[in-house]
Design a protein around this motif. Structure first.
Motif, PDB file in Angstrom:
ATOM      1  N   ILE A   3       0.850  -1.181   0.000  1.00 36.39           N
ATOM      2  CA  ILE A   3       0.000   0.000   0.000  1.00 36.39           C
ATOM      3  C   ILE A   3       0.888   1.233   0.000  1.00 36.39           C
ATOM      4  CG2 ILE A   3      -1.743   1.286   1.298  1.00 36.39           C
ATOM      5  CD1 ILE A   3      -2.665  -1.356   2.481  1.00 36.39           C
ATOM      6  N   SER A   4       0.671   2.094  -0.964  1.00 33.81           N
ATOM      7  CA  SER A   4       1.471   3.308  -1.076  1.00 33.81           C
ATOM      8  C   SER A   4       0.934   4.380  -0.136  1.00 33.81           C
ATOM      9  CB  SER A   4       1.453   3.830  -2.513  1.00 33.81           C
ATOM     10  OG  SER A   4       0.151   4.293  -2.848  1.00 33.81           O
ATOM     11  N   GLU A   5       1.725   5.421   0.082  1.00 34.07           N
ATOM     12  CA  GLU A   5       1.300   6.534   0.930  1.00 34.07           C
ATOM     13  C   GLU A   5       0.081   7.236   0.337  1.00 34.07           C
ATOM     14  OE1 GLU A   5       4.262   9.275   2.130  1.00 34.07           O
ATOM     15  OE2 GLU A   5       5.605   7.767   2.980  1.00 34.07           O
ATOM     16  N   ASP A   6       0.054   7.357  -0.987  1.00 35.51           N
ATOM     17  CA  ASP A   6      -1.091   8.014  -1.637  1.00 35.51           C
ATOM     18  C   ASP A   6      -2.375   7.219  -1.412  1.00 35.51           C
ATOM     19  OD1 ASP A   6       0.450  10.075  -2.556  1.00 35.51           O
ATOM     20  OD2 ASP A   6       0.809   9.194  -4.541  1.00 35.51           O
ATOM     21  N   GLU A   7      -2.288   5.904  -1.524  1.00 35.12           N
ATOM     22  CA  GLU A   7      -3.463   5.052  -1.320  1.00 35.12           C
ATOM     23  C   GLU A   7      -3.942   5.132   0.138  1.00 35.12           C
ATOM     24  OE1 GLU A   7      -2.904   1.425  -4.543  1.00 35.12           O
ATOM     25  OE2 GLU A   7      -1.619   1.477  -2.748  1.00 35.12           O
ATOM     26  N   LEU A   8      -2.992   5.161   1.069  1.00 35.87           N
ATOM     27  CA  LEU A   8      -3.352   5.252   2.479  1.00 35.87           C
ATOM     28  C   LEU A   8      -3.988   6.605   2.788  1.00 35.87           C
ATOM     29  CD1 LEU A   8      -3.363   3.962   5.264  1.00 35.87           C
ATOM     30  CD2 LEU A   8      -1.011   4.788   5.604  1.00 35.87           C
ATOM     31  N   ASP A   9      -3.463   7.645   2.161  1.00 34.90           N
ATOM     32  CA  ASP A   9      -4.020   8.995   2.333  1.00 34.90           C
ATOM     33  C   ASP A   9      -5.476   9.041   1.876  1.00 34.90           C
ATOM     34  OD1 ASP A   9      -4.747  11.793   1.455  1.00 34.90           O
ATOM     35  OD2 ASP A   9      -2.781  12.217   2.304  1.00 34.90           O
ATOM     36  N   ILE A  10      -5.735   8.476   0.701  1.00 33.24           N
ATOM     37  CA  ILE A  10      -7.102   8.452   0.159  1.00 33.24           C
ATOM     38  C   ILE A  10      -8.025   7.646   1.060  1.00 33.24           C
ATOM     39  CG2 ILE A  10      -8.524   7.608  -1.754  1.00 33.24           C
ATOM     40  CD1 ILE A  10      -6.123   8.221  -3.605  1.00 33.24           C
ATOM     41  N   PHE A  29      -9.039   5.625  15.526  1.00 25.35           N
ATOM     42  CA  PHE A  29      -8.824   5.001  14.214  1.00 25.35           C
ATOM     43  C   PHE A  29      -7.347   5.059  13.824  1.00 25.35           C
ATOM     44  CE2 PHE A  29      -8.730   6.027   9.532  1.00 25.35           C
ATOM     45  CZ  PHE A  29      -8.898   4.733   9.078  1.00 25.35           C
ATOM     46  N   ARG A  30      -6.730   6.211  14.061  1.00 19.12           N
ATOM     47  CA  ARG A  30      -5.310   6.400  13.732  1.00 19.12           C
ATOM     48  C   ARG A  30      -4.435   5.448  14.539  1.00 19.12           C
ATOM     49  NH1 ARG A  30      -3.641  12.187  15.151  1.00 19.12           N
ATOM     50  NH2 ARG A  30      -3.903  11.272  17.237  1.00 19.12           N
ATOM     51  N   THR A  31      -4.783   5.229  15.805  1.00 22.38           N
ATOM     52  CA  THR A  31      -4.018   4.306  16.653  1.00 22.38           C
ATOM     53  C   THR A  31      -4.030   2.892  16.076  1.00 22.38           C
ATOM     54  OG1 THR A  31      -4.525   5.607  18.641  1.00 22.38           O
ATOM     55  CG2 THR A  31      -3.846   3.318  18.969  1.00 22.38           C
ATOM     56  N   ILE A  32      -5.194   2.483  15.587  1.00 17.84           N
ATOM     57  CA  ILE A  32      -5.318   1.140  14.985  1.00 17.84           C
ATOM     58  C   ILE A  32      -4.473   1.037  13.721  1.00 17.84           C
ATOM     59  CG2 ILE A  32      -6.920  -0.488  13.909  1.00 17.84           C
ATOM     60  CD1 ILE A  32      -9.100   0.660  15.777  1.00 17.84           C
ATOM     61  N   VAL A  33      -4.582   2.042  12.859  1.00 18.94           N
ATOM     62  CA  VAL A  33      -3.820   2.037  11.600  1.00 18.94           C
ATOM     63  C   VAL A  33      -2.320   2.029  11.897  1.00 18.94           C
ATOM     64  CG1 VAL A  33      -3.273   3.367   9.520  1.00 18.94           C
ATOM     65  CG2 VAL A  33      -5.644   3.189  10.307  1.00 18.94           C
ATOM     66  N   ARG A  34      -1.906   2.836  12.856  1.00 16.55           N
ATOM     67  CA  ARG A  34      -0.485   2.894  13.205  1.00 16.55           C
ATOM     68  C   ARG A  34      -0.003   1.516  13.703  1.00 16.55           C
ATOM     69  NH1 ARG A  34      -0.404   7.169  16.245  1.00 16.55           N
ATOM     70  NH2 ARG A  34       0.722   8.600  14.878  1.00 16.55           N
ATOM     71  N   THR A  46       6.051  -4.175   4.474  1.00 17.46           N
ATOM     72  CA  THR A  46       6.025  -2.835   3.898  1.00 17.46           C
ATOM     73  C   THR A  46       7.243  -2.051   4.372  1.00 17.46           C
ATOM     74  OG1 THR A  46       4.747  -0.768   3.741  1.00 17.46           O
ATOM     75  CG2 THR A  46       4.678  -1.923   5.831  1.00 17.46           C
ATOM     76  N   ASP A  47       7.631  -1.056   3.570  1.00 21.80           N
ATOM     77  CA  ASP A  47       8.722  -0.153   3.953  1.00 21.80           C
ATOM     78  C   ASP A  47       8.179   1.191   4.414  1.00 21.80           C
ATOM     79  OD1 ASP A  47      10.707  -1.992   3.286  1.00 21.80           O
ATOM     80  OD2 ASP A  47      10.682  -1.382   1.173  1.00 21.80           O
ATOM     81  N   LEU A  48       6.868   1.325   4.416  1.00 24.67           N
ATOM     82  CA  LEU A  48       6.245   2.598   4.756  1.00 24.67           C
ATOM     83  C   LEU A  48       6.446   2.932   6.236  1.00 24.67           C
ATOM     84  CD1 LEU A  48       2.785   3.804   3.490  1.00 24.67           C
ATOM     85  CD2 LEU A  48       3.413   4.119   5.886  1.00 24.67           C
ATOM     86  N   SER A  49       6.943   4.131   6.507  1.00 22.48           N
ATOM     87  CA  SER A  49       7.099   4.597   7.886  1.00 22.48           C
ATOM     88  C   SER A  49       5.805   5.278   8.303  1.00 22.48           C
ATOM     89  CB  SER A  49       8.265   5.588   7.992  1.00 22.48           C
ATOM     90  OG  SER A  49       8.285   6.160   9.296  1.00 22.48           O
ATOM     91  N   THR A  52       6.144   8.715  10.218  1.00 26.14           N
ATOM     92  CA  THR A  52       6.437   9.836   9.318  1.00 26.14           C
ATOM     93  C   THR A  52       5.209  10.203   8.490  1.00 26.14           C
ATOM     94  OG1 THR A  52       8.748   9.140   9.158  1.00 26.14           O
ATOM     95  CG2 THR A  52       7.941  10.641   7.454  1.00 26.14           C
ATOM     96  N   PHE A  53       4.459   9.178   8.082  1.00 25.45           N
ATOM     97  CA  PHE A  53       3.253   9.421   7.282  1.00 25.45           C
ATOM     98  C   PHE A  53       2.262  10.302   8.035  1.00 25.45           C
ATOM     99  CE2 PHE A  53      -1.155   8.245   6.510  1.00 25.45           C
ATOM    100  CZ  PHE A  53      -1.288   8.535   5.161  1.00 25.45           C
ATOM    101  N   PHE A  54       1.992   9.955   9.276  1.00 27.73           N
ATOM    102  CA  PHE A  54       1.007  10.727  10.048  1.00 27.73           C
ATOM    103  C   PHE A  54       1.530  12.117  10.406  1.00 27.73           C
ATOM    104  CE2 PHE A  54      -1.252   6.661  11.020  1.00 27.73           C
ATOM    105  CZ  PHE A  54      -2.508   7.071  10.595  1.00 27.73           C
ATOM    106  N   GLN A  55       2.855  12.248  10.563  1.00 23.76           N
ATOM    107  CA  GLN A  55       3.420  13.574  10.820  1.00 23.76           C
ATOM    108  C   GLN A  55       3.204  14.495   9.622  1.00 23.76           C
ATOM    109  OE1 GLN A  55       7.538  13.012  11.865  1.00 23.76           O
ATOM    110  NE2 GLN A  55       7.060  12.118  13.871  1.00 23.76           N
TER     111      GLN A  55
END
Length: 331
Positions: A3-10, A29-34, A46-49, A52-55
């Motif tokens: 899952i890319s950052e753009d897809e997660l953002d959407i 919700f954010r706690t669960i996703v994190r 995944t390599d997604l941080s 950093t994404f939520f920041q």
């Protein structure tokens, strides 16, 4: 699939819109996703941080559903507190005394349920464990479990006990002389659900709006702030790292309307006391003052206005600009 950052953002933005999330619901919700993405990264899925994404995620406050909160529903009103305590004292049981202790100390319900008598050290109460609950494997049965840690790092703390709180603990010890846990009834530890149920019953019996145990904690925080308690002590008592947490989420004015009116008038009334004994002079001066200085209240202690009023006798004074309403017979 990665899952890319753009897809997660959407996905996050769509979820907020479709589910009409409040800011608080989004935080959960954010706690669960994190948690999901941290686990995925440990497993090298995944390599997604995610941190950093939520920041970097920029969300407008206008995206979230606003909830209009009635301050009276968040805390017990000043006039309700003595009634509640009286009812609980007249219906003696450990859980009822526990509710009083929560009001006297501001402990979280989970902390209250996990208290031991050994946590009392003189006039201090050591908060060092809590009750947690989760659904077990057996048909979704709710499990209540004690863990030796607190909700936050600041949650492990020592709370000052007032004389009233110490007296409440003595009452609990009298009813539960042999229990390891302070909150024990009929040989069983009282869990968080029981406290909320007992508090709801008390409110119903008193004919006041029902509130949860967490509202007791907010009432305690409000009382500390209203009484000018030092901020560092408030933080320590509440188990908060920052006083802004207490002020933002735990402070709701709970003074009754009539008390607020009294307090405001007491602070703001401009009082003028005169000692004129001549009736005509007093009348003329009062008229001048009302037209120019305009104090809130004029009291003339020199002229009684009636031979029926004895010197030194208290009489009612009304707040209107009328000389005859203001004159009293003495002090």
């Amino acid at each position: 699939k990665c899952i890319s950052e753009d897809e997660l953002d959407i996905f996050i933005r769509a979820t907020i819109a479709e589910k009409e999330l409040t800011q608080k619901a989004y935080a959960n919700f954010r706690t669960i996703v994190r948690g999901i993405f941290k686990y995925a990264k440990r497993k090298k899925y995944t390599d997604l941080s995610i941190s950093t994404f939520f920041q970097d995620l920029d969300l407008s406050k206008r995206m979230f559903r606003r909830v209009k909160v009635d301050p009276k529903s968040q805390v017990f009103q000043e006039s309700e507190i003595p009634k509640l305590i009286e009812w609980l004292n007249h219906n003696p049981r450990v859980s009822n005394f526990g509710i009083i202790l929560a009001l006297q100390t501001g402990v979280r319900t989970g902390e209250l349920a996990a208290l031991k008598f050994s946590d009392v050290e003189g006039n201090m109460l050591h908060i060092q464990r809590q009750e947690i609950k989760y659904k077990g494997s057996e048909k979704g049965k709710l499990i209540h479990e004690i863990v030796d840690n607190c909700k936050t790092e600041a949650g492990d703390r020592y709370i000052y006990l007032t004389d009233s709180a110490l007296m409440t603990i003595q009452k609990i010890r009298f009813m539960n002389p042999n229990g390891e846990y302070m909150m024990t009834e009929n040989g069983k530890r009282v869990n968080t659900n029981v406290f909320n149920g007992r508090l709801k019953l008390a409110c119903e019996k008193l004919g006041i709006p029902p509130r949860t145990m967490h509202k007791l904690r907010k009432t305690y925080g409000t009382t500390l702030i209203d009484n000018g308690v030092d901020e560092s002590l408030i933080m320590s008592q509440m188990g908060h790292k920052d006083i802004s947490t207490t002020r933002k989420y735990y402070y709701f004015a709970n003074k009754d309307k009539e008390n607020n009116i009294f307090e405001n008038s007491e602070k703001n009334i401009r009082l003028l006391i005169t000692g004129i004994g001549n009736q005509l002079t007093a009348i003329n001066l009062t008229q001048y003052l009302c037209n120019n200085i305009k104090p809130d209240l004029i009291v003339n202690v020199g002229y009684a206005g009636s031979t029926d009023i004895e010197i030194g006798k208290w009489v009612n004074i009304s707040r209107v600009y009328n000389y005859f309403k203001f004159n009293i017979g003495g002090t």
